[in-house]
Design a protein around this motif. Structure first.
Motif, PDB file in Angstrom:
ATOM      1  N   ARG A  46       0.820  -1.207   0.000  1.00 44.23           N
ATOM      2  CA  ARG A  46       0.000   0.000   0.000  1.00 44.23           C
ATOM      3  C   ARG A  46       0.860   1.265   0.000  1.00 44.23           C
ATOM      4  NH1 ARG A  46      -5.027   0.259   3.821  1.00 44.23           N
ATOM      5  NH2 ARG A  46      -5.553  -1.316   2.310  1.00 44.23           N
ATOM      6  N   THR A  47       1.894   1.293   0.837  1.00 44.64           N
ATOM      7  CA  THR A  47       2.735   2.496   0.942  1.00 44.64           C
ATOM      8  C   THR A  47       3.428   2.826  -0.376  1.00 44.64           C
ATOM      9  OG1 THR A  47       3.038   2.111   3.304  1.00 44.64           O
ATOM     10  CG2 THR A  47       4.601   3.590   2.234  1.00 44.64           C
ATOM     11  N   THR A  50       0.855   4.209  -2.749  1.00 41.41           N
ATOM     12  CA  THR A  50       0.448   5.566  -2.369  1.00 41.41           C
ATOM     13  C   THR A  50       1.500   6.583  -2.783  1.00 41.41           C
ATOM     14  OG1 THR A  50      -0.793   4.671  -0.498  1.00 41.41           O
ATOM     15  CG2 THR A  50      -0.261   7.018  -0.427  1.00 41.41           C
ATOM     16  N   LEU A  54       1.041   9.643  -5.445  1.00 40.95           N
ATOM     17  CA  LEU A  54       1.374  11.036  -5.121  1.00 40.95           C
ATOM     18  C   LEU A  54       2.432  11.585  -6.068  1.00 40.95           C
ATOM     19  CD1 LEU A  54       1.479  10.835  -1.209  1.00 40.95           C
ATOM     20  CD2 LEU A  54      -0.244  11.982  -2.630  1.00 40.95           C
TER      21      LEU A  54
END
Length: 181
Positions: A46-47, A50, A54
């Motif tokens: 997930r990180t 993300t 971004l």
């Protein structure tokens, strides 16, 4: 390289400008890819996703800013890309430094280990060369492209039987039969 790819003369100078700038972002891209792979290896996908999202939004924003607001051309797009690459690399490092698992990054403990580097190169260099050759051959065209096979045959032109075999493989793959061999 750009000539080999068939870049048209009208775009050549812009392509050179773009490539010269974009290569400055290579260390950041490597750092992001390595750091995100480390995070994914412990189940944290997930990180990195993300951060990538971004970074993509940041890239688009900088492209709009540099091209539309500041009137830049391909250099504005390239600068926007490398800025977003360095931001994503910085975020991955920051996340790894905050990680509490086995992949915690402590910059104070980083050391150069020549033996480890040699082991990594012994595995990674052949794999990288193989991947590069695959990409080069893919760029030459598909298996139905006769230029691709001319390159293959030129590599084995010292042995006539090998050249004939390569030629038969080409015919077989292209026409699903090799009746002449």
């Amino acid at each position: 390289f750009l000539r080999w790819m068939g870049t048209q003369d009208v775009y050549f100078d812009l392509a050179v400008k773009y490539m010269r700038i974009i290569f400055l972002g290579t260390p950041a891209s490597i750092l992001y890819n390595f750091g995100s792979a480390v995070m994914r290896s412990v189940g944290n996908s997930r990180t990195p996703l993300t951060i990538l999202g971004l970074s993509g939004l940041l890239n688009v924003s900088f492209n709009v800013l540099f091209v539309l607001a500041f009137g830049m051309d391909v250099d504005g797009v390239a600068y926007g890309t490398i800025i977003s690459q360095y931001v994503s690399a910085g975020l991955v490092v920051w996340c790894l430094m905050r990680e509490e698992s086995s992949v915690h990054l402590d910059l104070k403990k980083l050391r150069f280990d020549g033996t480890m580097v040699l082991q990594i190169l012994q595995v990674g260099l052949p794999a990288g060369i193989q991947s590069s050759l695959f990409s080069i051959f893919a760029r030459c065209g598909s298996i139905s492209n006769p230029h691709f096979w001319k390159v293959c045959i030129s590599f084995c032109s010292c042995e006539t039987t090998t050249a004939i075999s390569v030629s038969c493989i080409h015919v077989n793959l292209r026409f699903n039969s090799c009746t002449s061999c």
